[in-house]
Design an enzyme around this catalytic site. Structure first.
Site, PDB file in Angstrom:
ATOM      1  N   GLY A  40       0.718  -1.165   0.020  1.00 23.83           N
ATOM      2  CA  GLY A  40       0.065   0.021   0.076  1.00 23.83           C
ATOM      3  C   GLY A  40       0.844   1.288   0.133  1.00 23.83           C
ATOM      4  CG  ASN A  90      -5.608   4.121   9.175  1.00 23.81           C
ATOM      5  OD1 ASN A  90      -6.008   5.206   8.379  1.00 23.81           O
ATOM      6  ND2 ASN A  90      -4.368   4.224  10.090  1.00 23.81           N
ATOM      7  CD  GLN A 112      -7.068  -1.037   7.403  1.00 28.99           C
ATOM      8  OE1 GLN A 112      -7.838  -1.976   7.642  1.00 28.99           O
ATOM      9  NE2 GLN A 112      -6.052  -0.784   7.710  1.00 28.99           N
ATOM     10  CB  SER A 124      -1.536  -3.493   1.316  1.00 28.19           C
ATOM     11  OG  SER A 124      -0.418  -3.978   1.930  1.00 28.19           O
ATOM     12  CG  HIS A 136       0.340  -6.524   5.317  1.00 27.07           C
ATOM     13  ND1 HIS A 136      -0.095  -6.016   6.408  1.00 27.07           N
ATOM     14  CD2 HIS A 136       0.324  -5.456   4.464  1.00 27.07           C
ATOM     15  CE1 HIS A 136       0.229  -4.839   6.505  1.00 27.07           C
ATOM     16  NE2 HIS A 136       0.526  -4.265   5.307  1.00 27.07           N
ATOM     17  CB  CYS A 192       1.658   3.563  10.334  1.00 26.97           C
ATOM     18  SG  CYS A 192       1.362   2.129   9.221  1.00 26.97           S
TER      19      CYS A 192
END
Length: 382
Positions: A69, A149, A178, A199, A201, A325
């Protein structure tokens, strides 16, 4: 262990991991090589591309593989800036974007681009009229997330897209990291969305791999130059095992999607209703269609979010502050600030995030631990 930090990353599905391992063992060629091992690798690469495209109901050549991402967001934002700077240097994002968007835009500011940030309402949703008012003749890009997020707010992508129908030369990018498997694609991936980033994962695939949907006909400058892979858009030898595993993860995520979302919505509703019975709990998420089904953001008044995270960790339950993050750098949640939440309340926020693997039994255990933690902190504050 109870893992309720799925917005940060998800556990790799066992069958997806097996695909990754078997592909790593069997496919050793570089997809760009002309010999039969290269052809074998390229065939598998294109099969994965085709499967993802079919699942998203787009063209094969509209899927470009990346490392995830962050790269995807940086590519669309900076690639648009490079490609379209002769026509303007104005970009619009929102006040609640992930740092992969916010910091990419901030870097462009140092290079002479102007960034406008659209405000959000008290629910964390972008004010469409305010965003529309920011558009100028020199605007080249609007970039917004699909699902926040931190609190799970679903952004009004269709409404923004309708505004942008009057501005066909502006690129419209959606950070959908997300959103895959949480919201039906037809609810947001309209003909006006030019780019979307994903993304692996985040949906039970391997880390370090992702993809960008790039609508045919739009122009984007590459960030990575070299061998000309990915139709010349993103050079670098493709991660064939990761991409193959990711394509399987996409298929699994979108299989029985409605049932999986319903199951997570049940968990979300149950948790929120339980938290409402505690006097000193602040809730920042609602169990409605304006929020994604897998996120609950809340806080215990007077208790810092990181303190609560470690209290749960001692009970072998893993949750997060509002953004993984920014957790280690102790950055205050930007979304809550943008929503008008006072700073002393915002710093209490934690995030519980589910996946299709989460169970009601785990949630019941979570609530037992929550009651113990709540009572402990209540005694300390008396």
């Amino acid at each position: 262990m109870i893992y309720f930090d799925n917005s940060a990353t998800t556990v790799v599905d066992a069958s997806v991991l097996d695909t990754y391992i078997q592909t790593t063992k069997r496919i050793i060629g570089n997809p760009s090589s002309l010999h039969f091992l290269g052809t074998q690798a390229d065939r598998l690469l294109q099969q994965a591309r085709g499967q993802i495209a079919e699942l998203l109901n787009v063209e094969d050549k509209e899927i470009y593989f990346t490392s995830g991402g962050t790269e995807g967001n940086n590519w669309v934002i900076k690639g648009t800036a490079i490609e379209k700077h002769p026509f303007g240097k104005h970009i619009i994002i929102s006040d609640v974007e992930h740092s992969a968007v916010g910091k990419a835009a901030a870097q462009l500011e140092t290079l002479g681009f102007e960034i406008s940030r659209a405000p959000v309402d008290q629910k964390g949703r972008i004010k469409v009229d305010a965003l529309a008012a920011l558009i100028r003749p020199e605007t080249i890009l609007v970039s917004t997330m699909l699902v926040n997020n931190e609190v799970g707010a679903i952004q009004p992508i269709k409404e923004i897209g309708k505004v942008l129908e009057s501005y066909p030369n502006i690129h419209f990018h959606v950070d959908a990291v997300q959103g895959l498997g949480k919201l039906p694609l037809q609810n947001w991936l309209t003909a006006r969305v030019d780019f979307a980033t994903f993304s692996s994962h985040k949906f039970h695939g391997p880390k370090g791999v992702g993809f960008v949907f790039w609508r045919r006909g739009r122009k984007l400058a590459p960030l990575l130059n070299g061998g000309g892979q990915e139709f010349g858009g993103r050079s670098g030898t493709e991660n064939v095992p990761g991409i193959t595993a990711m394509s399987k993860a996409v298929r699994l995520q979108l299989t029985d999607e409605e049932a999986k979302c319903h199951q997570q919505r049940q968990l979300q509703t149950y948790l929120i209703e339980a938290l409402k019975t505690f006097d000193n709990v602040s809730l920042f998420t609602e169990p409605t269609d304006e929020y994604a089904p897998h996120i609950v953001c809340f806080g215990i008044n007077g208790i810092k979010g990181e303190v609560l995270v470690h209290a749960f960790e001692e009970k072998n339950i893993l949750i997060s502050t509002t953004s993984a993050c920014s957790s280690r750098s102790h950055v205050t949640g930007s979304t809550l600030h943008a929503m008008g939440v006072p700073g002393d309340i915002g710093t209490t926020a934690v995030r519980v995030s589910f996946s299709s693997h989460s169970t009601m039994s785990e949630l019941e255990q979570f609530l037992v631990s929550f009651r113990h933690i709540y009572e402990k902190f209540s005694k300390v504050s008396r």
